[in-house]
Write an enzyme that holds these catalytic residues in place. Sequence first.
Site, PDB file in Angstrom:
ATOM      1  N   ASP A   1       0.861  -1.384  -0.004  1.00 15.40           N
ATOM      2  CA  ASP A   1       0.253   0.243   0.062  1.00 15.40           C
ATOM      3  C   ASP A   1       1.035   0.768  -0.146  1.00 15.40           C
ATOM      4  OD1 ASP A   1       1.194  -0.908   2.436  1.00 15.40           O
ATOM      5  OD2 ASP A   1      -0.851   0.714   3.133  1.00 15.40           O
TER       6      ASP A   1
ATOM      7  N   HIS B   1       9.548  -0.196   8.628  1.00  9.70           N
ATOM      8  CA  HIS B   1       8.410  -1.889   8.700  1.00  9.70           C
ATOM      9  C   HIS B   1       8.751  -2.456   7.531  1.00  9.70           C
ATOM     10  CE1 HIS B   1       6.338   0.739  12.291  1.00  9.70           C
ATOM     11  NE2 HIS B   1       6.647   2.069  11.182  1.00  9.70           N
TER      12      HIS B   1
HETATM   13  O1  RIB Z   1       2.536  -0.281  11.293  1.00  9.18           O
HETATM   14  C1  RIB Z   1       3.367  -0.319   9.429  1.00  9.18           C
HETATM   15  C2  RIB Z   1       2.222  -0.230   8.734  1.00  9.18           C
HETATM   16  O2  RIB Z   1       1.409   0.301   8.715  1.00  9.18           O
HETATM   17  C3  RIB Z   1       3.476  -0.548   6.932  1.00  9.18           C
HETATM   18  O3  RIB Z   1       2.747  -1.743   6.924  1.00  9.18           O
HETATM   19  C4  RIB Z   1       3.002   1.008   6.715  1.00  9.18           C
HETATM   20  O4  RIB Z   1       3.080   1.131   5.850  1.00  9.18           O
HETATM   21  C5  RIB Z   1       1.502   1.604   6.754  1.00  9.18           C
HETATM   22  O5  RIB Z   1       1.045   0.207   5.818  1.00  9.18           O
HETATM   23 CA    CA Z   2       2.504  -0.633   4.249  1.00  7.48          CA
END
Ligand code: RIB
Ligand code: CA
Length: 316
Positions: free
Chosen positions: A10, A240
């Site tokens: 995303d 992340h």
């Molecule tokens: O919590 C972190 C996640 O949430 C990651 O994938 C970031 O891109 C958001 O979508």
């Molecule tokens: Ca993400």
Amino acid sequence: MAHPIIFDTDPGVDDAQAIAIAMAHPDIELLGMTTTFGNVDITTATHNALLLAELAERQVPVAQGAAAPMVKPRHPAPTHIHGDNGLGNIALPEVQGKADSRSAAQFIVDTVNARPGEVSLVAVGPLGNLAAALQLDPALIEKVKQVIVMGGSIKEGGNVTPVAEANIFNDPHAAQRVLTAGWPLVMVGLDVTHRCVLGPRQMARIEAGQGRLGQVLAGSYAFYRSFYQQMLGIDGCCPHDSCALAWLVRPEMFTTQRGHLNVVTEGLAEGQTLFAPQERDFIESRWSGTPYSEVCLGIEGEAAVEWMTATLVGDA
Ligand code: RIB
Ligand code: CA
């Protein structure tokens, strides 16, 4: 050894960095990207995936997927974290390419069936596309090599509610299906991603090492960094989604535990991931009825960030 993957995403600032890693690492074979709503709406997600591939001068199929959660209403996109355009509100070039004509779920099914036992699904957004793919072809659970999910949190607490991580919270019903399907699954959650901080020094190296793509990564990072300064008091951001790729290529940097996952789908704790370790007995068996998965609980954070940076400057 090459790792053929489908990257479900995303994008999203941290997604963008992970996409750059998936395109740059010599041991990752990026078979395609599938897009989902989450950090941005679905049209923007697909636009950004196409754009990032074009900036890297790569031909990567992009298949559009879930526009909304399976059951609950969609929350507004977190524009204060990723900007209105998902890439920190920086000016972006025009996209030339078009998305694949197939849905994300169909793309996953076709691609996995073309290479049974070989393809890893790396999912770093809400999990509707993987849930839809499972619905189309339940036998996928035996045909994927592994499923790596960036999402959830066991001991760390949540980032969008006191107990829920964003990707799981955004579509808890899909997450429940995906995390309990019985395929080989690893959860890379906040327990490890919060141990990694990508600082301005590393970002300057990445900017210099990635050409036009590097400028977009660095420009969007500046916006994202200010969010982390306010929220967590750190100078840098948590990469992340790149942590899911770190697991794919360098699992020895992580410590994991095996056990049973569940997702809370309703009520105050919606989106919370529950983990019952393999060796523990609980007062009732209902926490332990789901198939085994692995969850990441520890990471060599500095080594992981160095791996990400080295990959993006061509030293992988
Ligand atoms: O919590 C972190 C996640 O949430 C990651 O994938 C970031 O891109 C958001 O979508
Ligand atoms: Ca993400």
